[in-house]
Design a protein around this motif. Sequence first.
Motif, PDB file in Angstrom:
ATOM      1  N   GLY A 100       0.802  -1.222   0.000  1.00 42.61           N
ATOM      2  CA  GLY A 100       0.000   0.000   0.000  1.00 42.61           C
ATOM      3  C   GLY A 100       0.833   1.269   0.000  1.00 42.61           C
ATOM      4  O   GLY A 100       0.304   2.354  -0.223  1.00 42.61           O
ATOM      5  N   CYS A 103       0.482   2.867  -3.280  1.00 37.36           N
ATOM      6  CA  CYS A 103      -0.878   2.682  -3.819  1.00 37.36           C
ATOM      7  C   CYS A 103      -1.579   4.040  -3.987  1.00 37.36           C
ATOM      8  O   CYS A 103      -1.736   4.780  -3.019  1.00 37.36           O
ATOM      9  N   PHE A 105      -4.713   4.502  -4.514  1.00 43.90           N
ATOM     10  CA  PHE A 105      -6.028   4.527  -3.858  1.00 43.90           C
ATOM     11  C   PHE A 105      -5.910   4.707  -2.333  1.00 43.90           C
ATOM     12  O   PHE A 105      -6.849   5.171  -1.701  1.00 43.90           O
ATOM     13  N   CYS A 106      -4.744   4.326  -1.761  1.00 47.02           N
ATOM     14  CA  CYS A 106      -4.538   4.610  -0.341  1.00 47.02           C
ATOM     15  C   CYS A 106      -4.359   6.117  -0.116  1.00 47.02           C
ATOM     16  O   CYS A 106      -4.594   6.622   0.972  1.00 47.02           O
ATOM     17  N   HIS A 147      -6.610  -1.098   2.350  1.00 42.97           N
ATOM     18  CA  HIS A 147      -5.879  -1.536   1.162  1.00 42.97           C
ATOM     19  C   HIS A 147      -6.170  -2.970   0.720  1.00 42.97           C
ATOM     20  O   HIS A 147      -6.354  -3.226  -0.468  1.00 42.97           O
ATOM     21  N   HIS A 197      -5.716  -2.530  -4.715  1.00 42.13           N
ATOM     22  CA  HIS A 197      -6.593  -1.970  -3.659  1.00 42.13           C
ATOM     23  C   HIS A 197      -8.070  -2.252  -4.017  1.00 42.13           C
ATOM     24  O   HIS A 197      -8.500  -2.013  -5.137  1.00 42.13           O
TER      25      HIS A 197
HETATM   26 ZN    ZN Z   1      -4.212   0.870  -1.306  1.00 43.38          ZN
END
Ligand code: ZN
Length: 369
Positions: A100, A103, A105-106, A147, A197
């Motif tokens: 993550g 990442c 999206f995190c 995540h 994710h």
């Molecule tokens: Zn993530």
Amino acid sequence: MAGVSSTPTSIFELALKRPSLRGADAHLLATLFDIRSGQAPCRLSSKLSAKYGLSMDNQQQVVSVTDRVLGGQVWYNVERSRKPQTFMQAEPQQDPTDGGRTCDFCQWETLTAEDTFGRIERQHAVTASNLFKYCQPCHGLVLFKHHQPLEFSLPQLADVLLCARSWFRAAHSAHPSAMHPFFLWNCGAHAGASQFHGHAQVALSEVPFPGSERLSAAAAAYASSQPGRSYHEDLVAAHRAAGLALDSPHRRAWALASLAPTKDMEVVVIGSSLECADFQLLLYVGLRALVDRLGAATFNVGIFNISLDASGTESSEAAPLLARVVSRGKVSSRASDFGGLEVFGQASIGNTDPYAVFTALEATLLEHS
Ligand SMILES: [Zn+2]
């Protein structure tokens, strides 16, 4: 409901016992599904017979289930579990984001786009605009705020569904001519996900999605050919007659171990709306049953018949919400679970018996009730 003594325990038993199933709804099985069983023969050399533990004078029982209403078809054969897998991979489904740390999206506040009407945010989920769209005018994402894609609780899943519900309303309000919503969730690379994710996609289109149109048209044609009957109610009743329908605790939603799965391990969940707690529970039960009890690590979810009614009240005449959950094969294999049979034949191979799926559903509901 089918009598206990005649309730089958496998799709192969169902194919043989179907004519003797008791209960008022048993005839609906034949109305909705063509189920047949037959032998497929072949001859093996002694060397091949020894290699796979199969008889030289070989007979394999094959069951086909054809969905008479929607047109899908599935083929079952237990011997296929012996089929050699030659495209294995050692370390399947690795997280490419260092747990993550890299990442997008995190870091959704800064590394995801925002819809022109803003974001919908709840405790466990938040929406973003899809940066690379395949749908106009609106194509968004609903992100879990954690995540790991296979680790989600009922409150976390409920927040994804509630964010989606609000997103559809906001998108439709911003684009009133767009009347066609669709919710889908690709989990894992085998299922078509491009990010590790956990995230779902929400789309609002001016042109209808053919899968949704086919379902609506088939349900309408069924109702006109069977006056006074409802396709969705009869779908539940037919699965109940086969011993494959699970009621939610308040009997407001139903989970079916699909007799004619689109892909392996299909669970169909029927309820009133994305806000319905029973629908949320059974969708959660379906997903956890696949992941925790049947070993699925990659799956698709699609939700049909989503209402755009801004009042939040569901019309009694509207078709109920219908979700499909399917496994997308073994992540230990590099081979695709989508071959020519699926691409061109509109049929699939039933690797997992629907009675095994139903047993997993029952145990999972018991665990979470
Ligand atoms: Zn993530």
